[in-house]
Write a protein that holds these residues in place. Structure first.
Motif, mmCIF file in Angstrom:
data_model
loop_
_atom_site.group_PDB
_atom_site.id
_atom_site.type_symbol
_atom_site.label_atom_id
_atom_site.label_comp_id
_atom_site.label_asym_id
_atom_site.label_seq_id
_atom_site.Cartn_x
_atom_site.Cartn_y
_atom_site.Cartn_z
ATOM 1 N N SER A 48 20.796 -32.762 -15.023
ATOM 2 C CA SER A 48 22.109 -32.651 -14.002
ATOM 3 C C SER A 48 23.051 -31.354 -14.756
ATOM 4 C CB SER A 48 22.744 -33.762 -13.757
ATOM 5 O OG SER A 48 23.629 -34.216 -14.865
ATOM 6 N N ASN A 49 22.557 -30.907 -15.837
ATOM 7 C CA ASN A 49 23.543 -29.871 -16.429
ATOM 8 C C ASN A 49 23.682 -28.581 -15.615
ATOM 9 O OD1 ASN A 49 24.885 -28.013 -18.540
ATOM 10 N ND2 ASN A 49 22.727 -26.857 -18.389
ATOM 11 N N ASP A 50 24.892 -27.946 -15.332
ATOM 12 C CA ASP A 50 25.061 -26.802 -14.704
ATOM 13 C C ASP A 50 25.875 -25.694 -15.584
ATOM 14 O OD1 ASP A 50 27.596 -27.863 -14.892
ATOM 15 O OD2 ASP A 50 28.062 -27.936 -12.714
ATOM 16 N N ASP A 51 25.782 -25.802 -16.827
ATOM 17 C CA ASP A 51 26.418 -25.048 -17.759
ATOM 18 C C ASP A 51 25.287 -24.101 -18.064
ATOM 19 O OD1 ASP A 51 27.511 -23.702 -19.667
ATOM 20 O OD2 ASP A 51 27.970 -25.273 -20.916
ATOM 21 N N PRO A 52 25.200 -22.971 -17.576
ATOM 22 C CA PRO A 52 24.073 -22.092 -18.281
ATOM 23 C C PRO A 52 24.284 -21.746 -19.724
ATOM 24 C CG PRO A 52 26.202 -20.684 -16.856
ATOM 25 C CD PRO A 52 26.291 -22.238 -17.094
ATOM 26 N N ALA A 53 25.245 -21.806 -20.558
ATOM 27 C CA ALA A 53 25.375 -21.602 -21.779
ATOM 28 C C ALA A 53 24.952 -22.856 -22.607
ATOM 29 C CB ALA A 53 26.896 -21.283 -22.332
ATOM 30 N N LEU A 54 24.667 -23.886 -22.261
ATOM 31 C CA LEU A 54 24.220 -25.154 -22.901
ATOM 32 C C LEU A 54 22.607 -24.845 -23.354
ATOM 33 C CD1 LEU A 54 24.897 -28.037 -23.647
ATOM 34 C CD2 LEU A 54 23.572 -28.821 -21.812
ATOM 35 N N PRO A 55 22.324 -25.027 -24.497
ATOM 36 C CA PRO A 55 21.084 -24.725 -25.035
ATOM 37 C C PRO A 55 20.103 -26.083 -24.682
ATOM 38 C CG PRO A 55 22.493 -25.202 -26.966
ATOM 39 C CD PRO A 55 23.509 -25.218 -25.778
#
Length: 115
Positions: free
Chosen positions: A47-54
Protein backbone atom coordinates in the motif's frame (compact mmCIF):
# COMPACT_ATOMS: atom_id res chain seq x y z
CA UNK A 1 2.36 -1.14 19.59
CA UNK A 2 -0.24 0.72 17.58
CA UNK A 3 -0.60 0.32 13.81
CA UNK A 4 0.90 3.71 12.93
CA UNK A 5 4.00 3.05 15.03
CA UNK A 6 4.44 -0.40 13.48
CA UNK A 7 4.08 1.09 9.99
CA UNK A 8 6.65 3.80 10.68
CA UNK A 9 9.13 1.30 12.14
CA UNK A 10 8.77 -0.96 9.10
CA UNK A 11 9.20 1.92 6.66
CA UNK A 12 12.29 3.11 8.58
CA UNK A 13 13.77 -0.40 8.38
CA UNK A 14 13.18 -0.49 4.61
CA UNK A 15 14.75 2.95 4.18
CA UNK A 16 17.81 1.73 6.10
CA UNK A 17 18.63 -1.00 3.56
CA UNK A 18 21.66 0.36 1.67
CA UNK A 19 21.65 0.77 -2.09
CA UNK A 20 22.70 -2.43 -3.83
CA UNK A 21 21.66 -4.62 -0.86
CA UNK A 22 18.52 -6.63 -0.16
CA UNK A 23 16.67 -8.06 2.84
CA UNK A 24 13.80 -10.49 3.30
CA UNK A 25 10.37 -9.48 4.59
CA UNK A 26 11.00 -11.34 7.84
CA UNK A 27 14.35 -9.66 8.38
CA UNK A 28 12.76 -6.24 7.86
CA UNK A 29 10.11 -7.15 10.43
CA UNK A 30 12.79 -8.23 12.93
CA UNK A 31 14.77 -5.05 12.31
CA UNK A 32 11.60 -3.04 12.98
CA UNK A 33 11.13 -4.84 16.29
CA UNK A 34 8.26 -6.92 14.97
CA UNK A 35 9.60 -10.49 14.68
CA UNK A 36 7.26 -12.87 12.94
CA UNK A 37 5.39 -10.10 11.14
CA UNK A 38 6.70 -10.60 7.59
CA UNK A 39 3.16 -10.50 6.20
CA UNK A 40 2.62 -7.12 7.83
CA UNK A 41 5.74 -5.86 6.05
CA UNK A 42 4.34 -7.13 2.73
CA UNK A 43 0.95 -5.54 3.38
CA UNK A 44 2.50 -2.17 4.26
CA UNK A 45 4.75 -2.22 1.21
CA UNK A 46 1.83 -3.16 -1.06
CA UNK A 47 0.00 0.00 0.00
CA UNK A 48 3.06 2.26 -0.24
CA UNK A 49 2.60 5.54 -2.11
CA UNK A 50 6.04 7.04 -1.41
CA UNK A 51 8.04 6.92 -4.67
CA UNK A 52 11.31 7.42 -2.73
CA UNK A 53 10.83 4.29 -0.59
CA UNK A 54 13.30 1.58 -1.72
CA UNK A 55 10.62 -1.16 -1.63
CA UNK A 56 12.44 -3.04 -4.37
CA UNK A 57 15.17 -4.06 -1.90
CA UNK A 58 12.76 -6.33 0.00
CA UNK A 59 12.38 -9.91 -1.22
CA UNK A 60 11.13 -13.28 -0.06
CA UNK A 61 13.50 -15.07 2.30
CA UNK A 62 14.65 -17.31 -0.56
CA UNK A 63 15.56 -14.28 -2.67
CA UNK A 64 12.58 -14.42 -5.02
CA UNK A 65 10.60 -11.38 -6.06
CA UNK A 66 7.22 -11.79 -4.40
CA UNK A 67 5.10 -10.51 -7.29
CA UNK A 68 3.78 -12.80 -10.02
CA UNK A 69 6.53 -13.65 -12.51
CA UNK A 70 6.37 -11.48 -15.60
CA UNK A 71 4.02 -8.90 -14.07
CA UNK A 72 4.76 -5.19 -14.41
CA UNK A 73 5.77 -5.01 -10.71
CA UNK A 74 8.02 -8.06 -11.05
CA UNK A 75 9.79 -6.50 -14.04
CA UNK A 76 10.09 -3.11 -12.28
CA UNK A 77 11.58 -4.62 -9.14
CA UNK A 78 14.13 -6.55 -11.18
CA UNK A 79 14.98 -3.43 -13.18
CA UNK A 80 15.50 -1.35 -10.04
CA UNK A 81 17.66 -3.98 -8.39
CA UNK A 82 19.83 -4.37 -11.50
CA UNK A 83 20.22 -0.57 -11.69
CA UNK A 84 21.76 -0.78 -8.20
CA UNK A 85 24.16 -3.51 -9.24
CA UNK A 86 22.23 -6.43 -7.74
CA UNK A 87 22.42 -9.61 -9.80
CA UNK A 88 18.90 -10.84 -10.57
CA UNK A 89 18.43 -14.14 -12.39
CA UNK A 90 14.95 -15.39 -13.28
CA UNK A 91 13.41 -13.14 -10.63
CA UNK A 92 15.73 -14.31 -7.87
CA UNK A 93 18.60 -12.72 -5.96
CA UNK A 94 21.20 -14.57 -3.94
CA UNK A 95 20.41 -13.60 -0.36
CA UNK A 96 23.29 -12.80 2.00
CA UNK A 97 24.24 -15.61 4.36
CA UNK A 98 23.16 -14.99 7.94
CA UNK A 99 24.56 -16.61 11.04
CA UNK A 100 21.87 -17.50 13.60
CA UNK A 101 22.87 -14.68 15.96
CA UNK A 102 23.38 -11.99 13.33
CA UNK A 103 20.76 -9.45 12.43
CA UNK A 104 20.18 -7.10 9.54
CA UNK A 105 22.78 -4.63 10.81
CA UNK A 106 25.56 -7.21 10.57
CA UNK A 107 24.36 -8.36 7.15
CA UNK A 108 24.17 -4.89 5.69
CA UNK A 109 27.08 -3.11 7.30
CA UNK A 110 29.42 -6.00 8.11
CA UNK A 111 31.04 -6.86 11.41
CA UNK A 112 31.18 -4.18 14.05
CA UNK A 113 34.37 -2.56 15.34
CA UNK A 114 36.79 -5.03 16.86
CA UNK A 115 35.12 -8.02 15.19
Amino acid sequence: MDADTARERILAAVRAIPRGRVAGYGEVARRAGLPGRARLVARILSSNDDPALPWHRVLRSDGRIAMPAGSAGWREQGRRLRAEGVEVSAGRVRMPAQAPDEGLDALLWGPGPGA
